[in-house]
Design a protein around this motif. Structure first.
Motif, PDB file in Angstrom:
ATOM      1  N   LEU A  14      29.473  55.561  51.892  1.00  0.00           N
ATOM      2  CA  LEU A  14      28.653  54.450  52.379  1.00  0.00           C
ATOM      3  C   LEU A  14      28.028  54.825  53.719  1.00  0.00           C
ATOM      4  CD1 LEU A  14      30.629  51.145  51.737  1.00  0.00           C
ATOM      5  CD2 LEU A  14      28.301  51.655  51.004  1.00  0.00           C
ATOM      6  N   PRO A  15      26.736  54.579  53.896  1.00  0.00           N
ATOM      7  CA  PRO A  15      26.125  54.772  55.215  1.00  0.00           C
ATOM      8  C   PRO A  15      26.775  53.859  56.248  1.00  0.00           C
ATOM      9  CG  PRO A  15      24.445  54.532  53.507  1.00  0.00           C
ATOM     10  CD  PRO A  15      25.758  54.164  52.883  1.00  0.00           C
ATOM     11  N   ARG A  16      26.808  54.301  57.490  1.00  0.00           N
ATOM     12  CA  ARG A  16      27.466  53.516  58.540  1.00  0.00           C
ATOM     13  C   ARG A  16      26.707  52.234  58.872  1.00  0.00           C
ATOM     14  NH1 ARG A  16      31.279  55.937  61.828  1.00  0.00           N
ATOM     15  NH2 ARG A  16      30.412  55.125  63.777  1.00  0.00           N
ATOM     16  N   LEU A  17      25.428  52.178  58.546  1.00  0.00           N
ATOM     17  CA  LEU A  17      24.632  50.988  58.837  1.00  0.00           C
ATOM     18  C   LEU A  17      23.913  50.538  57.580  1.00  0.00           C
ATOM     19  CD1 LEU A  17      23.716  49.100  61.156  1.00  0.00           C
ATOM     20  CD2 LEU A  17      21.712  50.575  61.421  1.00  0.00           C
ATOM     21  N   GLY A  18      24.013  49.240  57.281  1.00  0.00           N
ATOM     22  CA  GLY A  18      23.337  48.681  56.127  1.00  0.00           C
ATOM     23  C   GLY A  18      22.545  47.438  56.509  1.00  0.00           C
ATOM     24  N   LEU A  19      21.663  47.026  55.611  1.00  0.00           N
ATOM     25  CA  LEU A  19      20.854  45.829  55.825  1.00  0.00           C
ATOM     26  C   LEU A  19      21.340  44.724  54.911  1.00  0.00           C
ATOM     27  CD1 LEU A  19      18.169  44.812  57.321  1.00  0.00           C
ATOM     28  CD2 LEU A  19      17.126  45.054  55.061  1.00  0.00           C
ATOM     29  N   GLY A  20      21.679  43.574  55.492  1.00  0.00           N
ATOM     30  CA  GLY A  20      22.019  42.402  54.711  1.00  0.00           C
ATOM     31  C   GLY A  20      20.772  41.574  54.441  1.00  0.00           C
ATOM     32  N   THR A  21      20.639  41.075  53.223  1.00  0.00           N
ATOM     33  CA  THR A  21      19.378  40.444  52.823  1.00  0.00           C
ATOM     34  C   THR A  21      19.444  38.920  52.751  1.00  0.00           C
ATOM     35  OG1 THR A  21      19.899  40.664  50.472  1.00  0.00           O
ATOM     36  CG2 THR A  21      18.706  42.496  51.515  1.00  0.00           C
ATOM     37  N   ALA A  22      20.522  38.306  53.243  1.00  0.00           N
ATOM     38  CA  ALA A  22      20.561  36.840  53.228  1.00  0.00           C
ATOM     39  C   ALA A  22      19.360  36.228  53.954  1.00  0.00           C
ATOM     40  CB  ALA A  22      21.871  36.333  53.832  1.00  0.00           C
ATOM     41  N   PRO A  23      18.944  36.761  55.122  1.00  0.00           N
ATOM     42  CA  PRO A  23      17.756  36.186  55.768  1.00  0.00           C
ATOM     43  C   PRO A  23      16.502  36.295  54.908  1.00  0.00           C
ATOM     44  CG  PRO A  23      18.996  37.499  57.340  1.00  0.00           C
ATOM     45  CD  PRO A  23      19.586  37.770  55.988  1.00  0.00           C
ATOM     46  N   THR A  44      13.852  51.234  55.743  1.00  0.00           N
ATOM     47  CA  THR A  44      13.806  52.596  55.203  1.00  0.00           C
ATOM     48  C   THR A  44      13.266  53.571  56.248  1.00  0.00           C
ATOM     49  OG1 THR A  44      11.610  52.246  54.206  1.00  0.00           O
ATOM     50  CG2 THR A  44      13.532  51.738  52.855  1.00  0.00           C
ATOM     51  N   GLU A  45      12.297  53.140  57.038  1.00  0.00           N
ATOM     52  CA  GLU A  45      11.763  54.012  58.082  1.00  0.00           C
ATOM     53  C   GLU A  45      12.791  54.284  59.169  1.00  0.00           C
ATOM     54  OE1 GLU A  45       8.248  51.974  59.325  1.00  0.00           O
ATOM     55  OE2 GLU A  45       7.017  52.755  57.664  1.00  0.00           O
ATOM     56  N   ALA A  46      13.728  53.350  59.361  1.00  0.00           N
ATOM     57  CA  ALA A  46      14.794  53.541  60.340  1.00  0.00           C
ATOM     58  C   ALA A  46      15.956  54.356  59.778  1.00  0.00           C
ATOM     59  CB  ALA A  46      15.314  52.188  60.827  1.00  0.00           C
ATOM     60  N   GLY A  47      15.833  54.776  58.532  1.00  0.00           N
ATOM     61  CA  GLY A  47      16.875  55.587  57.921  1.00  0.00           C
ATOM     62  C   GLY A  47      17.997  54.801  57.279  1.00  0.00           C
ATOM     63  N   ILE A  48      17.819  53.488  57.105  1.00  0.00           N
ATOM     64  CA  ILE A  48      18.840  52.658  56.461  1.00  0.00           C
ATOM     65  C   ILE A  48      18.745  52.846  54.953  1.00  0.00           C
ATOM     66  CG2 ILE A  48      19.585  50.284  56.024  1.00  0.00           C
ATOM     67  CD1 ILE A  48      18.623  49.606  58.859  1.00  0.00           C
ATOM     68  N   THR A  49      19.873  53.197  54.344  1.00  0.00           N
ATOM     69  CA  THR A  49      19.886  53.483  52.910  1.00  0.00           C
ATOM     70  C   THR A  49      20.934  52.663  52.164  1.00  0.00           C
ATOM     71  OG1 THR A  49      21.365  55.366  53.276  1.00  0.00           O
ATOM     72  CG2 THR A  49      18.993  55.824  53.195  1.00  0.00           C
ATOM     73  N   TYR A  50      21.460  51.628  52.795  1.00  0.00           N
ATOM     74  CA  TYR A  50      22.401  50.716  52.127  1.00  0.00           C
ATOM     75  C   TYR A  50      21.884  49.299  52.295  1.00  0.00           C
ATOM     76  CZ  TYR A  50      26.632  47.903  51.318  1.00  0.00           C
ATOM     77  OH  TYR A  50      27.517  46.966  50.867  1.00  0.00           O
ATOM     78  N   GLY A  67      14.193  44.191  44.971  1.00  0.00           N
ATOM     79  CA  GLY A  67      13.783  44.927  43.777  1.00  0.00           C
ATOM     80  C   GLY A  67      12.389  45.524  43.882  1.00  0.00           C
ATOM     81  N   ARG A  68      11.561  45.021  44.794  1.00  0.00           N
ATOM     82  CA  ARG A  68      10.209  45.563  44.973  1.00  0.00           C
ATOM     83  C   ARG A  68      10.184  46.762  45.918  1.00  0.00           C
ATOM     84  NH1 ARG A  68       9.023  39.792  46.056  1.00  0.00           N
ATOM     85  NH2 ARG A  68       8.698  38.802  44.029  1.00  0.00           N
ATOM     86  N   LEU A  69      11.335  47.064  46.523  1.00  0.00           N
ATOM     87  CA  LEU A  69      11.387  48.172  47.478  1.00  0.00           C
ATOM     88  C   LEU A  69      11.330  49.495  46.735  1.00  0.00           C
ATOM     89  CD1 LEU A  69      11.941  49.282  50.375  1.00  0.00           C
ATOM     90  CD2 LEU A  69      14.375  49.190  49.791  1.00  0.00           C
ATOM     91  N   SER A  70      10.387  50.340  47.150  1.00  0.00           N
ATOM     92  CA  SER A  70      10.325  51.707  46.651  1.00  0.00           C
ATOM     93  C   SER A  70      10.828  52.618  47.746  1.00  0.00           C
ATOM     94  CB  SER A  70       8.884  52.099  46.288  1.00  0.00           C
ATOM     95  OG  SER A  70       8.495  51.489  45.095  1.00  0.00           O
ATOM     96  N   ALA A  71      11.920  53.293  47.496  1.00  0.00           N
ATOM     97  CA  ALA A  71      12.521  54.146  48.512  1.00  0.00           C
ATOM     98  C   ALA A  71      13.000  55.434  47.872  1.00  0.00           C
ATOM     99  CB  ALA A  71      13.674  53.433  49.202  1.00  0.00           C
ATOM    100  N   ASP A  72      12.835  56.512  48.583  1.00  0.00           N
ATOM    101  CA  ASP A  72      13.283  57.817  48.126  1.00  0.00           C
ATOM    102  C   ASP A  72      14.035  58.492  49.268  1.00  0.00           C
ATOM    103  OD1 ASP A  72      13.640  60.054  46.552  1.00  0.00           O
ATOM    104  OD2 ASP A  72      11.666  60.899  47.033  1.00  0.00           O
ATOM    105  N   PRO A  73      15.309  58.796  49.090  1.00  0.00           N
ATOM    106  CA  PRO A  73      16.100  58.667  47.859  1.00  0.00           C
ATOM    107  C   PRO A  73      16.466  57.221  47.568  1.00  0.00           C
ATOM    108  CG  PRO A  73      17.502  59.373  49.664  1.00  0.00           C
ATOM    109  CD  PRO A  73      16.100  59.366  50.208  1.00  0.00           C
ATOM    110  N   ALA A  74      16.940  56.980  46.340  1.00  0.00           N
ATOM    111  CA  ALA A  74      17.322  55.631  45.947  1.00  0.00           C
ATOM    112  C   ALA A  74      18.443  55.136  46.842  1.00  0.00           C
ATOM    113  CB  ALA A  74      17.770  55.614  44.490  1.00  0.00           C
ATOM    114  N   PRO A  75      18.340  53.920  47.347  1.00  0.00           N
ATOM    115  CA  PRO A  75      19.366  53.413  48.262  1.00  0.00           C
ATOM    116  C   PRO A  75      20.642  53.003  47.543  1.00  0.00           C
ATOM    117  CG  PRO A  75      17.735  51.723  47.834  1.00  0.00           C
ATOM    118  CD  PRO A  75      17.248  52.959  47.147  1.00  0.00           C
TER     119      PRO A  75
END
Length: 315
Positions: A14-23, A44-50, A67-75
């Motif tokens: 698990l990455p050390r930092l993740g984004l919570g999507t409740a907001p 994604t630009e900040a390097g968050i992958t969780y 679900g609309r997020l396009s990110a590479d690599p897949a988070p």
């Protein structure tokens, strides 16, 4: 001295930092489609992958936006189950009902996968099962084990706001990961009593949310929220004392708040809820901000950091 954790149960890191999507589901106030997209892009630009989400966040809205997020690599993505969305006949959001049956668990996950546009998720948390131990034992836990065997999820988790019931589930079941919200912060050390030592012994990964206690430790200003309610005077005063200590070392209070849970070796990740690109950028910077050992020691002397977490650190 804190317990040295056993081998981690998770089949991935698990990455050390993740984004919570409740907001992004409209918690406390609405977020536009444009703001939500900008928030996810900034992450994604900040390097968050969780990314952590749930059907209950905006009645599926947060999952749809993620679900609309396009990110590479897949988070790495976690979502939750145990509650079914029931829209009104006109298609607008309706009620949310609890359902811990195997059919309900599977229906919830299938709907989440559709909203997320994925064939599987990395973690499926049983969401707020505080008062349902019999249902978890009879149907819900066996159901998520089958989903893991089928490859629809990679890891089984429990996500809750109270560490006591969460520890009881970790004690009884084989749990890959837990998400504890609001109980491991500079103002609240509840999870350190039983949950974290237990997770260290069992190799259960710990994800910590709510490190700002609903905003108070981000900005202890009048009107700030504390654990989903207006902050009482004593909590506001303690948060201001904590900020003053951080100011003396030129460290932003959010930096200490974000990095505090990671002092414990059982903690794998901290998840931060953000509603704007600016919040993402600020929080990502705070997560990287150097916090000197002298500040941790000062915070410990004032009761904000338990002394045992600093064992072995220079000071």
């Amino acid at each position: 001295m804190t317990d040295r954790p056993a081998a981690n149960r998770l089949p991935f890191t698990l990455p050390r930092l993740g984004l919570g999507t409740a907001p992004l589901g409209g918690l406390f106030e609405e977020v536009s489609e444009e703001e939500a997209a900008a928030t996810l892009t900034a992450a994604t630009e900040a390097g968050i992958t969780y990314f952590d989400t749930a059907p209950r966040y905006g009645h599926g809205l947060a999952e749809q936006r993620l679900g609309r997020l396009s990110a590479d690599p897949a988070p790495v993505i976690s979502t939750k189950t145990g509650w079914l969305l029931r829209p009104r006949p006109d298609g607008s959001p309706g009620e949310v009902i609890t359902d811990w049956t195997e059919r309900g668990i599977r229906e919830s996950l299938e709907a989440s996968l559709t909203r997320l546009g994925r064939s599987a998720v990395d973690i499926l948390y049983l969401h707020d099962p505080d008062n349902y131990p019999d249902e978890i034992r009879r149907t819900a836990y066996p159901a998520v084990r089958r989903l893991r065997e089928e490859g629809l999820i990679r890891a089984i988790g429990f996500g809750m706001n109270h560490s006591g019931p969460l520890a009881a589930y970790v004690e009884e079941f084989e749990v890959d990961v837990v998400l504890i919200a609001g109980r491991l912060s500079l103002l609240d050390h509840e999870a350190l009593t039983t949950l974290l030592p237990l997770c260290a012994r069992t190799g259960t990964a710990v994800v910590v949310g709510g490190v700002f206690n609903t905003g108070l430790l981000a900005d202890p200003a009048p009107g700030a929220m504390f654990n989903y309610r207006p902050a009482p005077a004593h909590a506001l005063e303690r948060a201001r004392q904590c900020r003053a200590l951080c100011d003396a070392y030129d460290v932003p209070l959010p930096a200490a708040a974000i990095q505090f849970p990671l002092l414990h070796p059982a903690v794998s990740s901290v998840v931060l809820g953000c509603r704007s690109a600016a919040e993402v950028t600020a929080n990502a910077a705070a997560a990287r901000f150097p916090v000197p050992d002298e500040l941790w020691q000062r915070l410990a002397r004032n009761g904000f950091v338990p002394e045992q977490l600093l064992a072995g650190r220079a000071g």
